[in-house]
Write an enzyme that holds these catalytic residues in place. Sequence first.
Site, PDB file in Angstrom:
ATOM      1  CB  ALA B 171       7.976  46.641  53.398  1.00 59.77           C
ATOM      2  CB  THR B 173       3.464  44.157  49.123  1.00 60.81           C
ATOM      3  OG1 THR B 173       4.092  45.437  49.270  1.00 60.81           O
ATOM      4  CG2 THR B 173       1.973  44.306  49.357  1.00 60.81           C
ATOM      5  CG  ASP B 174       9.181  45.162  50.188  1.00 61.32           C
ATOM      6  OD1 ASP B 174       9.823  45.995  50.840  1.00 61.32           O
ATOM      7  OD2 ASP B 174       8.741  45.379  49.048  1.00 61.32           O
ATOM      8  CG  PHE B 175       8.264  40.153  53.725  1.00 60.06           C
ATOM      9  CD1 PHE B 175       7.894  41.417  54.186  1.00 60.06           C
ATOM     10  CD2 PHE B 175       9.560  39.731  53.925  1.00 60.06           C
ATOM     11  CE1 PHE B 175       8.815  42.234  54.840  1.00 60.06           C
ATOM     12  CE2 PHE B 175      10.488  40.540  54.587  1.00 60.06           C
ATOM     13  CZ  PHE B 175      10.108  41.788  55.038  1.00 60.06           C
TER      14      PHE B 175
END
Lengths: 410, 404
Positions: B171, B173-175
């Site tokens: 994921a 964009t979660d980072f």
Amino acid sequence: MLSPYRVLDLTDGEELLSAKLLGDLGADVIKIENPGGSAARRIGPFYHDEIDTEKSLFWFAFNTSKRGITLNLETADGREIFKTLVKTADCIIESFPPGYLDGLGLGYKTLESINPGIVLVSISPFGQSGPYKHYKASDIVSWAMGGEMYVTGDPDRPPVRISYHSQARMHAAVEASVGAVAALYNRAATGEGQHVDVSVQECVVQVAHQFTTMFWDTNGIILTRAKPSMFSNLRTTRLWACRDGYVVFSVSSGVHAKRNNYPLFDLMESRDMGDEYLRSMDWDTFSFTTTTQEIVDRIEEPIRKFFLKYSKAELLKLGVEYRVQVYPVATAADVQESVQLAARDYWVELDHPELGTAIRYPGAFVVASETPVRVSHRAPLLGEHNLEIYEKELGFSHEKLITLKQANVI
Amino acid sequence: MRKKLFEDIKVLDFTWAAAGPMATKVLSDYGAEVIKIENHRHPDGTRVGGPFKDNIPGLNRSACFNQWNTSKRSILLDLSQPKGLEVAKKLAAWADIAIENFSGGTVKRMGLGYEELKKVNPGIIMLSSCMMGQTGPYAAHPGVGPLLTALSGFNHITGWPDREPLGPSGAYTDFIGPRFTLLALLSALDLRRRTGKGQYLDLSQFETSVHFMAPVLLDSIVNNRTVDRIGNRLDYAAPHGAYRCWGEDRWCVIAVFTDKDWECFCEVIGNPPWTKEPQFGTLWARKQNEDELDRLVNEWTMNYAPEQVMEMMQSAGVAAGIVQNAQDLQERDPQLKHRHLFWKLNHPEAGEYTSLRPNFLVSKSPHELQRAPLLGEHNEYVLKEILKMSDDEIADLVVDGVLD
């Protein structure tokens, strides 16, 4: 939000994003470049493909909201002028190899003695200390050393990075901005600045850790790009072709199956492409770990046919309408045309008078109710604010400026 | 002991899953008091999902939850009950920051929107982080990181020119989101310190991710050009790529930019005759013959472990690295060891586990990771010590099922 602060920006490359964000937040950011110009000005793409150091779109993207001066830190005069600027600055951001500033007599201890409140933020490939601190890195090296590359790619080909510009350094850049503001906030309580240390490698480890160290740490498993899923040996589709490209969608199993899959079936049925097999399947007991490849293929067949009929934009719109979590594999053009971004007034037009035009840019990274974040103006031309800073602010005489220019100090 | 960076910051944390908790974790690891509101009936998805220690599921055994929620306190609160809402508002009065990452509009419907919280705490800073923002036609549409990654354009530019788009692993964009979330929060905190004013921060993870696509986007906006995937190639470097090494699925990466890099690279590989041929003599020539170049480089790297390639190249000043796997990162990498990136923590149910410290270090302020909380572990602490509730008041809440 950061209007009382002055930032001296010594970064290059994607690290330029760090001070740009502080500038968008209202800080007075001064980008300091060598008299010959930052290396970033040579990086493409270019405005109308005109290869010119004042037309690099890469430079434009990461230097909004900054003023720009030239200064050669490798001259004694340059270093003295820099020290003068440090006296009235709050924050310095740099991305030189570790030890470079120390070598010039501009290390943190010296800067602190000039201005005890100064916050120095250093971004480097592996950090300011350690056995790899002098290792050279480019994005592919950072991406590999941080673990994200190992788990990305096709099993029959090498591990692969995200194309073009350095994502790794962008992560480090934002992290550096966070560190800068954290140190400035803390300074109010302690009266002292400090040295912030950001390692690009560590930022990549953070990006990758969920699919790397988490699995190793928990159960001694190494996920690979050949077997990215812990939970199934079957071939399941996540990327689906559609009329003008691809979309991503995952068929769910277990507890989320009905909530996630039924809306898709509703949508398909509304378009006369419903499938009885899908409807009648017992989703409560269905699991990818216990089913067969045949069943998976049978499930995917009608879904594949359905997605093929529509465009990315249509599927996103229908997805929102029917609450189906199907999303386009967007190209840059798709992002540019995003209905959602337009509705939120996300894009910003910045004037480029010397180009005779305005260019549209990504806008504020957050919508703040009291003190809006503003991408305020285009990236500076080389030495654009030399007169403003050197003559008007520091009071240099015309003679001094000519001498410094001719001696390659500014 | 030096004052901790965020020692005096109080956070009311409604976040769940990945992006939200990873942001508040940086605050808690650096000393902020972060109170996480949890619920038995709708536990944080990461408590329910794995991986689990020894593959035994349990709300307190999840690696995701335990790694992303270090140093925080957990209180069980049923926000659907008026009394639960009341406790939440009392905490809002206590807090500096309230943060949530439900899908757009949810928290308002729950009665905990900014306007409501402002009534009990006019100076509160509230941040909502969701995929696409609080407004707009797609605001309420649910989604997860891997989907946003595709929507933001990253998938399209990851992979091989002759194949379908791949996308970065996980994921992605979660980072990205948590870093921008922290930047927004800390900036707002500093503004409030100077002016006394709080505010509402509407963060769209989509809008933050787009910044990482900026140069490619400008190419589309200004030049009408949509770029595609180019594997591991780079316009202005050759050799540049991942090369197979000795060992199973072992790879190195090498990046040669300047003439000096090329000269040193050739030296390291023993100056074989092919390196002197005109089709490899200049950068442009190497770019025209890159398939052949990569084949020849692979012939050399195949004989060495990636550790050896990296060591030899780096000693000569050439950028090179190991394509590190999970075990390399956590157990072999001497740099990460030196930097103490990984903290070993002891958890009563999950046993020993590892969590990453924040990505930025500050020279005068320590950080300290404490293990993640058990579900509802700090009910008593929060209600008694922070909200100063009496035993009777607490008993009433228990009876009403509010502390579930």
